[in-house]
Design a protein around this motif. Structure first.
Motif, PDB file in Angstrom:
ATOM      1  N   ASP A 186     -12.599  96.193  21.789  1.00  0.00           N
ATOM      2  CA  ASP A 186     -11.496  96.962  20.632  1.00  0.00           C
ATOM      3  C   ASP A 186     -10.725  96.285  22.430  1.00  0.00           C
ATOM      4  O   ASP A 186     -10.437  97.071  23.409  1.00  0.00           O
ATOM      5  N   ASP A 187      -9.041  96.706  21.520  1.00  0.00           N
ATOM      6  CA  ASP A 187      -7.860  96.262  22.737  1.00  0.00           C
ATOM      7  C   ASP A 187      -7.059  97.382  21.949  1.00  0.00           C
ATOM      8  O   ASP A 187      -6.656  97.376  21.135  1.00  0.00           O
TER       9      ASP A 187
ATOM     10  N   THR B 212      -4.348  98.637  24.376  1.00  0.00           N
ATOM     11  CA  THR B 212      -3.803  98.360  25.031  1.00  0.00           C
ATOM     12  C   THR B 212      -2.319  99.185  24.263  1.00  0.00           C
ATOM     13  O   THR B 212      -1.715 100.034  24.798  1.00  0.00           O
TER      14      THR B 212
ATOM     15  N   ALA C 226      -2.024  92.586  17.928  1.00  0.00           N
ATOM     16  CA  ALA C 226      -3.529  93.468  17.525  1.00  0.00           C
ATOM     17  C   ALA C 226      -3.520  93.548  16.214  1.00  0.00           C
ATOM     18  O   ALA C 226      -4.553  92.556  15.448  1.00  0.00           O
TER      19      ALA C 226
END
Length: 268
Positions: free
Chosen positions: A197-198, A200, A241
């Motif tokens: 999972d990103d 940010t 995303a």
């Protein structure tokens, strides 16, 4: 010897009698088995042929058309209607919705996506579609509809989409002005995030809320918080995303569809 011969003759008569009583059932069973095997091979060949035809139609009617053009949009809509019972209609809807969002036609994008949920019986694509619908409804300030879309995510994919669903629900609470609930959801999403999972953008949104509330935040997060407003303004439209999630979902959908067909063929 007479006893042995008599016994053999009796067995022969019993076998002959048994055959007369059961030959029809045996012959029927053999014919049925042949018919079943033949039918299975014909069904497999039909599915393979249909899969190749659908893939070809998807390329010529969706991938290769200009969706910024009215004629192209009409062509994609026709394809979606013609394939309303397979996963290709969902992939086409995702592609068309992306174009509509770039033109700020959010309600049209919601309408296109909504009519394809469940079409291909692929829960992964269904959940990606539901999350897109939820995000668009947040943009349209249709918060009840957004919540329904999030709550309808399949339990089958709960673990895979846990982070995305929680962070999306955090976005919904933030849009509703419920910042404390949004903050709690962002924290929960980050706790349950996996290495794939990103995180940010979610971290930036969380820090933005903490900064607004006057709470202490990690070093550098104030600068991140200033940038997050710009990112959020583009979240529905072109955020990296969201776009990555859609593209991955489309690839998964094709892979899943191909995998399911392959497994079905092997089983048959």
């Amino acid at each position: 010897m007479d006893i042995i011969e008599a016994d053999a003759q009796q067995r022969e008569e019993e076998l002959h009698k048994w055959w007369q009583e059961n030959w029809k059932n045996i012959a029927g069973g053999v014919v049925l088995a042949i018919a079943l095997i033949t039918g299975m091979y014909m069904y497999r060949d039909y599915n393979q042929k249909k899969m190749y035809e659908n893939a070809g139609d998807f390329y010529s009617n969706v991938i290769s058309v200009n969706m910024a053009d009215a004629e192209g949009v009409e062509k994609v809509n026709s394809f979606i209607s013609a394939h309303n019972k397979d996963v290709y209609s969902q992939l086409a809807a995702l592609s068309l919705a992306k174009q509509l969002v770039s033109e700020k036609k959010y309600q049209e994008a919601v309408d296109v996506l909504s009519k394809t949920v469940g079409a291909g019986k692929d829960t992964v694509i269904d959940d990606i579609t539901r999350m897109r619908i939820a995000r668009l409804n947040i943009e349209l300030k249709k918060f009840d509809e957004a919540e329904k879309a999030i709550d309808s995510l399949s339990a089958k994919n709960a673990e895979a989409f846990n982070f995305a669903a929680l962070s999306l629900k955090g976005d919904l609470r933030k849009a509703q002005g419920k910042n404390q609930e949004a903050l709690a959801l962002y924290d929960e999403a980050l706790e349950k995030a996996t290495s794939a999972d990103d995180t940010t953008i979610v971290k930036m949104k969380r820090d933005s809320l903490k900064t607004t509330a006057g709470a202490s935040v990690p070093a550098g997060s104030v600068q991140k918080a200033e940038a997050v407003n710009t990112l959020e303004a583009e979240a529905v439209k072109t955020s990296e995303a969201d776009t990555a999630a859609q593209n991955n979902g489309e690839e998964k959908g094709v892979a899943q569809s191909a995998s399911d067909s392959t497994q079905e063929n092997k089983a048959e």
